[in-house]
Design an enzyme around this catalytic site. Structure first.
Site, short mmCIF file in Angstrom:
data_model
loop_
_atom_site.label_atom_id
_atom_site.label_comp_id
_atom_site.label_asym_id
_atom_site.label_seq_id
_atom_site.Cartn_x
_atom_site.Cartn_y
_atom_site.Cartn_z
N GLN A 180 79.67 130.40 15.70
CA GLN A 180 80.11 131.61 16.42
C GLN A 180 81.38 131.32 17.21
O GLN A 180 82.32 132.13 17.23
CB GLN A 180 78.98 132.07 17.34
CG GLN A 180 79.37 133.18 18.29
CD GLN A 180 78.17 133.76 19.01
OE1 GLN A 180 77.44 134.57 18.43
NE2 GLN A 180 77.95 133.39 20.25
N LYS A 195 76.20 125.62 21.46
CA LYS A 195 74.98 125.71 20.64
C LYS A 195 75.25 126.58 19.41
O LYS A 195 74.76 126.31 18.32
CB LYS A 195 73.86 126.30 21.49
CG LYS A 195 72.79 126.96 20.71
CD LYS A 195 71.47 126.30 20.88
CE LYS A 195 70.42 126.97 20.04
NZ LYS A 195 70.53 128.41 20.00
N MET A 199 68.23 124.73 24.38
CA MET A 199 67.70 125.96 24.98
C MET A 199 68.12 127.17 24.16
O MET A 199 69.26 127.26 23.71
CB MET A 199 68.17 126.08 26.41
CG MET A 199 67.54 125.01 27.26
SD MET A 199 67.44 125.51 28.96
CE MET A 199 66.63 124.06 29.64
N GLN A 214 74.42 142.76 14.54
CA GLN A 214 74.46 141.37 14.07
C GLN A 214 73.11 140.89 13.55
O GLN A 214 72.94 139.70 13.28
CB GLN A 214 75.00 140.45 15.17
CG GLN A 214 74.10 140.27 16.38
CD GLN A 214 74.80 139.51 17.49
OE1 GLN A 214 75.70 140.03 18.16
NE2 GLN A 214 74.42 138.26 17.70
N VAL A 236 72.89 123.01 26.40
CA VAL A 236 71.92 122.60 27.43
C VAL A 236 70.58 122.40 26.73
O VAL A 236 70.15 123.26 25.96
CB VAL A 236 71.81 123.65 28.56
CG1 VAL A 236 70.78 123.22 29.59
CG2 VAL A 236 73.17 123.85 29.22
N GLY A 243 70.83 127.53 29.69
CA GLY A 243 72.06 127.47 28.88
C GLY A 243 73.02 128.58 29.27
O GLY A 243 74.22 128.33 29.50
N HIS A 244 72.51 129.82 29.37
CA HIS A 244 73.38 130.93 29.80
C HIS A 244 73.91 130.69 31.21
O HIS A 244 75.07 130.99 31.51
CB HIS A 244 72.59 132.25 29.84
CG HIS A 244 72.09 132.73 28.53
ND1 HIS A 244 70.75 132.81 28.23
CD2 HIS A 244 72.75 133.19 27.43
CE1 HIS A 244 70.59 133.30 27.01
NE2 HIS A 244 71.79 133.54 26.50
N LEU A 249 67.84 135.41 29.83
CA LEU A 249 68.69 134.28 30.24
C LEU A 249 67.89 133.01 30.46
O LEU A 249 66.76 133.04 30.95
CB LEU A 249 69.42 134.65 31.54
CG LEU A 249 70.29 135.91 31.50
CD1 LEU A 249 70.99 136.10 32.84
CD2 LEU A 249 71.30 135.86 30.36
O1 PAF Z 1 75.63 134.54 21.41
C1 PAF Z 1 75.18 135.68 21.65
O2 PAF Z 1 74.29 135.87 22.50
C2 PAF Z 1 75.72 136.88 20.88
O3 PAF Z 1 76.02 136.54 19.56
C3 PAF Z 1 76.93 137.54 21.56
C4 PAF Z 1 78.12 136.61 21.63
C5 PAF Z 1 76.55 137.99 22.97
C6 PAF Z 1 77.37 138.78 20.77
O4 PAF Z 1 76.35 139.72 20.68
#
Ligand code: PAF
Length: 282
Positions: A153, A149, A184, A61, A176, A36-37, A33
């Protein structure tokens, strides 16, 4: 802060919270983290009374030559940061817990996944939309927060939610940036000190491009100038810079839509993305 690591325990807890009339805000992450998170947590807390943060590095992914095995992680540090920011529950499942059998069901959002990062990261968005759909079924959120960011997605997830009538509100939190403008990212830690300094070029070209567009320059001329500026930076390997209408990610034919300028640049084996949104009302 509660810690939950099994799907069944998380589903039971989420169901009990809902029956109790609690509004669940959800922040899906892959951990490591950063500020940004943490800003996503703040956004979730504004619109919920229980916040659940998931930490799961989703193998589905990542492509075979991507950085799944070197993706940074530090669960103890993440838990401390999450707790300090006021998260109520951390959901931290293992890969075996999330994918106990061979996955035969996939969520595949079309068109918006075929451009930008989707053009080179085969299967990436299929992995993202599938794991986010699974997480929504496990955490049962009323609201889920994603960062701008990852603009593509966000467009993919919103389309999935709309097309599949998922009963969850998607909120988007602004990018951020570090003091020098670098967006970030958990991957920034893997840049060399020199590349980390040079990576400021990503945000610089985006800010200049936005200024140019707002002053009436053509999209093709601002993209050409940005390309030249990135190519002049040591170790910066430009994968793409493109301007598309947002959120449909089609060609920009007029200014009746928002305009997204997005880019991906590699420094060695670290791939960075960034973007800027030009609202049609700007
Ligand atoms: O943005 C991310 O960190 C990932 O793509 C997510 C949305 C947690 C899915 O694994």
């Amino acid at each position: 802060m509660e810690r939950i690591s099994t799907v069944s325990a998380m589903q039971a807890r989420a169901e009990a919270l809902r029956l109790d009339g609690r509004r669940i805000g959800f922040i899906p992450t892959m951990g490591y983290l950063h500020e940004g998170h943490l800003s996503l947590i703040d956004e979730a807390k504004r619109d919920s009374d229980i916040t659940i943060l998931s930490i799961f590095v989703n193998p589905a992914q990542f492509g075979p030559n991507e950085d799944y095995n070197s993706y940074p992680g530090d669960i103890a540090r993440d838990e401390l940061l999450a707790e300090k920011r006021g998260v109520d529950i951390v959901f931290y499942p293992s890969v075996e817990e999330m994918y106990p059998h061979k996955q035969l069901t996939w969520v595949n959002v079309e068109t918006v996944t075929e451009v930008l990062c989707g053009a080179s990261r085969d299967g990436h968005f299929r992995g993202v939309s599938t794991v986010v759909a699974k997480l929504f079924n496990i955490v049962k959120p009323h609201v889920a927060v994603f960062g701008q960011k990852d603009a593509q997605q966000v467009a993919v997830i919103q389309k999935m939610v709309d097309d599949l009538n998922m009963n969850v509100i998607i909120r988007i939190a602004p990018i951020v940036r570090e003091p020098n403008g670098l967006a970030m990212s958990s991957r920034n830690i893997r840049l060399t000190p020199e590349d980390r300094k040079n990576a400021v070029i990503l945000s610089q070209v985006l800010f200049r491009a936005k200024d140019g567009i707002l002053k009436g320059e053509s999209i093709s001329s601002v993209l050409a100038a940005a390309t030249k500026d990135i190519q002049a930076v040591a170790h910066a390997d430009l994968e793409y810079i493109e301007a598309l209408s947002y959120p449909d990610l089609g060609p920009m034919t007029d200014f009746n839509n928002d305009l997204l300028i997005a880019l991906a640049v590699r420094f060695g084996n670290v791939r960075l993305i960034d973007n800027i949104l030009i609202k049609k009302s700007s």
